[in-house]
Design a protein around this motif. Structure first.
Motif, mmCIF file in Angstrom:
data_model
loop_
_atom_site.group_PDB
_atom_site.id
_atom_site.type_symbol
_atom_site.label_atom_id
_atom_site.label_comp_id
_atom_site.label_asym_id
_atom_site.label_seq_id
_atom_site.Cartn_x
_atom_site.Cartn_y
_atom_site.Cartn_z
ATOM 1 N N LEU A 54 0.872 -1.079 -0.397
ATOM 2 C CA LEU A 54 -0.082 -0.077 -0.110
ATOM 3 C C LEU A 54 1.149 1.478 0.279
ATOM 4 N N ILE A 55 0.993 1.950 -0.842
ATOM 5 C CA ILE A 55 1.090 3.135 -0.412
ATOM 6 C C ILE A 55 0.525 4.543 -0.586
ATOM 7 N N ILE A 56 0.985 5.287 0.613
ATOM 8 C CA ILE A 56 0.085 6.267 0.770
ATOM 9 C C ILE A 56 0.696 7.840 -0.162
ATOM 10 N N THR A 57 -0.388 8.403 -1.161
ATOM 11 C CA THR A 57 -0.310 9.138 -1.679
ATOM 12 C C THR A 57 -0.544 10.047 -1.057
ATOM 13 N N GLY A 58 -0.787 11.683 -1.915
ATOM 14 C CA GLY A 58 -1.969 13.036 -1.449
ATOM 15 C C GLY A 58 -1.850 13.281 -2.689
ATOM 16 N N ARG A 59 -2.099 15.063 -2.459
ATOM 17 C CA ARG A 59 -2.160 15.376 -3.562
ATOM 18 C C ARG A 59 -1.109 16.041 -4.392
ATOM 19 N N ASN A 60 -1.110 16.046 -5.891
ATOM 20 C CA ASN A 60 -0.117 15.813 -6.917
ATOM 21 C C ASN A 60 1.275 15.370 -6.321
ATOM 22 N N LYS A 61 0.737 13.898 -6.181
ATOM 23 C CA LYS A 61 1.530 12.496 -6.102
ATOM 24 C C LYS A 61 1.259 11.646 -7.042
ATOM 25 N N GLU A 62 0.004 11.965 -8.583
ATOM 26 C CA GLU A 62 -0.294 10.847 -9.133
ATOM 27 C C GLU A 62 0.929 10.384 -9.708
ATOM 28 N N ALA A 63 1.821 11.186 -9.978
ATOM 29 C CA ALA A 63 3.189 10.201 -10.598
ATOM 30 C C ALA A 63 3.276 9.353 -10.320
ATOM 31 N N ILE A 64 3.578 9.071 -8.799
ATOM 32 C CA ILE A 64 3.363 7.827 -8.306
ATOM 33 C C ILE A 64 2.913 6.572 -9.305
ATOM 34 N N GLU A 65 1.251 6.906 -9.004
ATOM 35 C CA GLU A 65 0.412 5.711 -9.221
ATOM 36 C C GLU A 65 0.471 5.561 -11.033
ATOM 37 N N ASN A 66 0.926 6.249 -11.348
ATOM 38 C CA ASN A 66 1.014 6.757 -13.535
ATOM 39 C C ASN A 66 1.833 5.813 -13.737
ATOM 40 N N TYR A 67 3.434 6.333 -12.615
ATOM 41 C CA TYR A 67 4.781 5.056 -13.338
ATOM 42 C C TYR A 67 4.383 3.479 -12.659
ATOM 43 N N PHE A 68 3.805 2.885 -12.449
ATOM 44 C CA PHE A 68 3.740 1.825 -12.399
ATOM 45 C C PHE A 68 1.876 1.271 -12.741
ATOM 46 N N ASP A 69 1.400 2.233 -14.117
ATOM 47 C CA ASP A 69 0.424 1.419 -14.465
ATOM 48 C C ASP A 69 1.065 1.078 -15.562
ATOM 49 N N TYR A 70 0.198 0.373 -16.758
ATOM 50 C CA TYR A 70 0.899 -0.347 -18.405
ATOM 51 C C TYR A 70 0.087 0.962 -19.005
ATOM 52 N N SER A 71 1.505 1.830 -19.881
ATOM 53 C CA SER A 71 1.112 2.552 -20.811
ATOM 54 C C SER A 71 0.598 2.357 -22.316
ATOM 55 N N VAL A 72 -0.542 2.027 -22.615
ATOM 56 C CA VAL A 72 -0.667 1.124 -24.267
ATOM 57 C C VAL A 72 0.590 2.085 -24.716
ATOM 58 N N MET A 90 8.819 -2.216 -18.983
ATOM 59 C CA MET A 90 7.672 -2.084 -18.734
ATOM 60 C C MET A 90 6.684 -2.772 -18.179
ATOM 61 N N ARG A 91 6.657 -4.030 -18.814
ATOM 62 C CA ARG A 91 5.955 -4.769 -18.677
ATOM 63 C C ARG A 91 6.058 -5.350 -16.634
ATOM 64 N N GLN A 92 7.851 -6.154 -16.816
ATOM 65 C CA GLN A 92 7.745 -6.182 -15.670
ATOM 66 C C GLN A 92 7.542 -5.026 -14.411
ATOM 67 N N VAL A 93 7.581 -4.022 -14.598
ATOM 68 C CA VAL A 93 7.794 -3.131 -12.903
ATOM 69 C C VAL A 93 5.906 -2.657 -13.295
ATOM 70 N N CYS A 94 4.680 -3.051 -13.908
ATOM 71 C CA CYS A 94 4.095 -3.348 -14.038
ATOM 72 C C CYS A 94 3.245 -4.366 -13.457
ATOM 73 N N SER A 95 3.989 -5.382 -13.189
ATOM 74 C CA SER A 95 3.559 -7.013 -12.080
ATOM 75 C C SER A 95 4.176 -7.301 -11.682
ATOM 76 N N LEU A 96 4.824 -6.371 -11.204
ATOM 77 C CA LEU A 96 5.773 -6.498 -9.839
ATOM 78 C C LEU A 96 5.969 -6.896 -8.184
ATOM 79 N N ALA A 97 4.617 -6.020 -8.141
ATOM 80 C CA ALA A 97 3.242 -7.420 -6.830
ATOM 81 C C ALA A 97 2.221 -6.244 -6.985
ATOM 82 N N ASN A 98 1.177 -6.132 -6.126
ATOM 83 C CA ASN A 98 0.340 -5.916 -6.120
ATOM 84 C C ASN A 98 0.052 -5.031 -5.096
ATOM 85 N N ILE A 99 -0.396 -3.648 -5.953
ATOM 86 C CA ILE A 99 0.118 -2.395 -5.374
ATOM 87 C C ILE A 99 -1.798 -1.663 -5.262
ATOM 88 N N TYR A 100 -1.531 -1.129 -3.649
ATOM 89 C CA TYR A 100 -2.207 -0.232 -3.674
ATOM 90 C C TYR A 100 -2.424 1.270 -3.438
#
Ligand code: UTP
Length: 292
Positions: A54-72, A90-100
């Motif tokens: 679980l990553i605790i984020t806040g406002r202006n921290k969307e870049a963290i979420e985007n990085y672990f998302d698969y980019s079509v 990219m595939r490997q980074v996006c499937s490293l773990a269950n990230i919430y």
């Protein structure tokens, strides 16, 4: 003893030491050469046997979420360009773990950020990786702490010796008894002691802890401390005084990515190890050093 399967990475702080960049780029996504520091943390947790993060984020921290998302868009582009290595990466980074991800609505302190994780954690012990501390170690630091937890069944705090003159910036641990080469039973601690008399030792908590779910009740009854924030150290101090905690002097190199000097050190030292860069960068540094 229960195995640790969950980790919490608090990354919602405002990063005032990294201003002005932290106003728009989360310090937890700042790169070490070409990878965000958050990827190092996620890999450390995964290499320690932890899959639910679980990553605790806040406002202006969307870049963290985007990085672990698969980019079509990148997938298509990399395919067209025949960049298979980058695509696999990219595939490997996006499937490293269950990230919430969970947003801490206000940056009210590290203790408050951990309290936000209560539902995710449930009734299990869990690891906390402070979001701006990157560790490079042969055996992942989180794994070293999890093993100590499995051995002693108590809260384990990762500690390191800091120069005596710097103890006032950190906390100081009262070690009652040495249990093994790197583990000490700890019965008290003091946050940012200002005089030598107040200091117990030069062992300070730096970056990693393994907590039991008992911490949540303690946090709920802990008053706000330094900076008017709910401090995790204040709650851990309570546990140290009542049931004792284990200080584990971990092996590994820590980079404080929340400070400008730490950020630069991480980049220079890791660039010297980077497979594609190390030779050219070393040559550059040698030439540069002649001009210093
Ligand atoms: P720090 O104390 O280093 O973070 O907390 P900070 O408050 O952002 O730093 P400065 O002093 O203003 O520069 C350690 C970790 O805990 C997170 C931070 O994001 C950092 O990764 N944190 C801190 C939270 O998630 N929430 C908070 O309210 C405070």
């Amino acid at each position: 003893m229960k195995k640790i399967t969950k980790a919490v990475i608090p990354a919602a702080g405002l990063g005032t030491r990294m201003l002005p960049i932290s106003r728009t780029v989360p310090k937890e996504i700042l790169p070490i050469v070409d990878r965000p520091s958050m990827e190092y943390l996620v890999r450390e947790a995964v290499d320690s046997g932890i899959k639910d993060i679980l990553i605790i984020t806040g406002r202006n921290k969307e870049a963290i979420e985007n990085y672990f998302d698969y980019s079509v868009e990148y997938k298509d582009l990399l395919q067209v360009k025949g960049k298979q290595k980058e695509l696999d990466d990219m595939r490997q980074v996006c499937s490293l773990a269950n990230i919430y991800f969970l947003r801490q609505k206000e940056a009210k302190g590290l203790g408050h950020a951990v309290l936000c994780a209560e539902k995710f954690v449930g009734d299990e012990p869990f690891a906390v990786l402070y979001g701006d501390d990157v560790m490079v170690a042969e055996k992942p630091v989180t794994k070293q702490l999890c093993e100590a937890y499995e051995k002693y069944g108590k809260t384990v705090v990762g500690v390191s010796r800091v120069p005596w003159k710097d103890v006032k910036k950190y906390c100081s641990m009262k070690t009652e008894k040495q249990l093994e080469e790197r583990a000490y039973l700890t019965t008290d601690m003091v946050e940012k002691p200002q005089t030598k008399e107040e200091m117990f030792s030069n062992l300070s908590i730096l970056g990693r802890v393994v907590l039991t779910p008992d911490i949540f009740e303690v946090l709920k009854h802990t008053e706000n401390g330094a900076g008017g924030e709910l401090q995790l150290t204040d709650a851990m101090k309570q546990l140290a005084r009542t049931e004792g905690v284990i200080s584990y002097e971990y092996e590994g190199k820590r980079y404080d990515m929340g400070s400008k000097l730490g950020f630069l050190q991480a980049n220079i030292e890791q660039a010297l190890l980077h497979p594609d860069l190390k030779d050219a960068f070393r040559e550059y540094l040698i030439q540069l050093s002649k001009t210093l």
